[in-house]
Design a protein around this motif. Structure first.
Motif, mmCIF file in Angstrom:
data_model
loop_
_atom_site.group_PDB
_atom_site.id
_atom_site.type_symbol
_atom_site.label_atom_id
_atom_site.label_comp_id
_atom_site.label_asym_id
_atom_site.label_seq_id
_atom_site.Cartn_x
_atom_site.Cartn_y
_atom_site.Cartn_z
ATOM 1 N N ARG A 77 -21.316 -15.077 -22.790
ATOM 2 C CA ARG A 77 -21.083 -14.321 -24.015
ATOM 3 C C ARG A 77 -19.987 -14.995 -24.830
ATOM 4 N N THR A 78 -20.172 -15.039 -26.133
ATOM 5 C CA THR A 78 -19.150 -15.635 -26.999
ATOM 6 C C THR A 78 -18.184 -14.585 -27.523
ATOM 7 N N ASP A 79 -18.597 -13.327 -27.452
ATOM 8 C CA ASP A 79 -17.736 -12.245 -27.939
ATOM 9 C C ASP A 79 -17.311 -11.363 -26.769
ATOM 10 N N ASN A 80 -16.628 -11.964 -25.820
ATOM 11 C CA ASN A 80 -16.202 -11.232 -24.632
ATOM 12 C C ASN A 80 -15.262 -10.087 -24.993
ATOM 13 N N LYS A 81 -15.412 -8.997 -24.264
ATOM 14 C CA LYS A 81 -14.566 -7.838 -24.513
ATOM 15 C C LYS A 81 -13.160 -8.110 -23.992
ATOM 16 N N GLU A 82 -12.184 -7.851 -24.801
ATOM 17 C CA GLU A 82 -10.793 -8.099 -24.414
ATOM 18 C C GLU A 82 -10.392 -7.219 -23.246
ATOM 19 N N GLY A 83 -9.866 -7.851 -22.203
ATOM 20 C CA GLY A 83 -9.389 -7.106 -21.039
ATOM 21 C C GLY A 83 -10.453 -6.829 -19.997
ATOM 22 N N ALA A 84 -11.722 -7.070 -20.317
ATOM 23 C CA ALA A 84 -12.789 -6.806 -19.355
ATOM 24 C C ALA A 84 -12.926 -7.980 -18.383
ATOM 25 N N ARG A 85 -13.341 -7.697 -17.171
ATOM 26 C CA ARG A 85 -13.544 -8.756 -16.192
ATOM 27 C C ARG A 85 -14.910 -9.395 -16.384
ATOM 28 N N GLU A 86 -15.032 -10.617 -15.916
ATOM 29 C CA GLU A 86 -16.311 -11.311 -15.998
ATOM 30 C C GLU A 86 -17.204 -10.867 -14.844
ATOM 31 N N CYS A 87 -18.487 -10.629 -15.124
ATOM 32 C CA CYS A 87 -19.424 -10.280 -14.058
ATOM 33 C C CYS A 87 -19.473 -11.450 -13.071
ATOM 34 N N ASP A 88 -19.299 -11.156 -11.767
ATOM 35 C CA ASP A 88 -19.179 -12.230 -10.786
ATOM 36 C C ASP A 88 -20.384 -12.378 -9.866
ATOM 37 N N GLY A 89 -21.440 -11.624 -10.140
ATOM 38 C CA GLY A 89 -22.635 -11.743 -9.312
ATOM 39 C C GLY A 89 -22.715 -10.740 -8.187
ATOM 40 N N SER A 90 -21.645 -9.959 -8.021
ATOM 41 C CA SER A 90 -21.660 -8.947 -6.957
ATOM 42 C C SER A 90 -22.328 -7.654 -7.418
ATOM 43 N N GLU A 91 -22.662 -7.581 -8.690
ATOM 44 C CA GLU A 91 -23.290 -6.369 -9.237
ATOM 45 C C GLU A 91 -24.694 -6.203 -8.637
ATOM 46 N N ASP A 92 -24.959 -5.029 -8.095
ATOM 47 C CA ASP A 92 -26.250 -4.774 -7.442
ATOM 48 C C ASP A 92 -26.976 -3.647 -8.170
ATOM 49 N N ILE A 93 -28.011 -4.010 -8.901
ATOM 50 C CA ILE A 93 -28.738 -3.008 -9.685
ATOM 51 C C ILE A 93 -29.451 -1.998 -8.786
ATOM 52 N N HIS A 94 -29.733 -2.398 -7.540
ATOM 53 C CA HIS A 94 -30.392 -1.476 -6.601
ATOM 54 C C HIS A 94 -29.504 -0.287 -6.241
ATOM 55 N N LYS A 95 -28.174 -0.463 -6.384
ATOM 56 C CA LYS A 95 -27.242 0.597 -6.025
ATOM 57 C C LYS A 95 -26.771 1.390 -7.250
#
Length: 228
Positions: A161-179
């Motif tokens: 993303r070029t317009d990253n939200k200030e203060g937000a963390r970067e998605c690191d791949g641990s996000e599980d849509i199944h949960k």
């Protein structure tokens, strides 16, 4: 339904939209033929001024009819009920159209206890849940809508993303849509959604029948909407 229960003195309220206006027009025509008297017929749409909402709810409060037909979109109905809750009228028998009668959010309004109506049957759309679970960060980045969904669901911003939200963390791949626990994966109440699904396939089959002959299809064929 009104005829079945023998109600002859009723009130009516509708969404001020094609859905509500045409639906209520059909009902009022049938009611007149059956000798059913309608004390009032009011319309409201969620973007209209608050003064209009207050006027409609005051008509309901002052009414002597204890049976109310509500041919309303779910969003309009919630606003109406919230306003009525500020100064509840005497107990009413609500009769609802299919958009709100099966909406679980309506249950928080006590005045709707005992409401009845006709609902579109629940259905399972084959493969839909599997399709939703197949969403990945790379696929989400291909759509602004899915990007917003992914980032708000996991409270992070997608890499690239070029317009990253200030203060937000970067998605690191641990996000599980199944949960994920939100309405996105709830495919158990697909009523109106299934009607759209069937309508889309009906159009697709209609187009296929116009441009295809056996296994040969000519996508350059011109046709009019009425032919579909």
């Amino acid at each position: 339904m009104v005829k079945h229960f023998g109600w002859t003195w009723i009130g009516a309220v509708r969404s001020d939209s094609d859905y509500g206006n045409y639906g209520m027009a059909s009902f009022l025509k049938a009611a007149q033929a059956e000798g059913i008297c309608v004390e009032f017929s009011e319309a409201y749409y969620r973007t209209q001024p608050r003064s209009k909402l207050e006027r409609v709810t005051n008509v309901i409060r002052r009414s002597t009819a204890r049976v109310i037909i509500a041919f309303m979109a779910s969003g309009d109905m919630k606003i109406l009920l919230a306003e009525l809750s500020r100064q509840p009228p005497p107990p009413l028998q609500w009769i609802g159209s299919e958009t709100w009668i099966t909406d679980p959010d309506i249950l928080r309004y006590n005045m709707c206890a005992g409401a009845i109506g006709f609902g579109v049957p629940r259905s399972v759309i084959p493969g839909l849940r599997e399709f939703l679970l197949d969403l990945t960060p790379s696929k989400a980045l291909q759509s602004p809508l899915l990007t917003e969904f992914w980032e708000s669901s996991f409270n992070c911003y997608l890499k690239g993303r070029t317009d990253n939200k200030e203060g937000a963390r970067e998605c690191d791949g641990s996000e599980d849509i199944h949960k994920l626990q939100n309405p996105y994966l709830d495919t158990s109440q697909l009523r109106i959604t299934n009607m759209v699904y069937k309508a889309t396939y009906a159009i697709a089959h209609g187009i296929h029948g116009l441009i295809c002959n056996g296994t040969q299809c000519d996508k350059t064929i011109k046709f009019s909407p009425w032919q579909v």
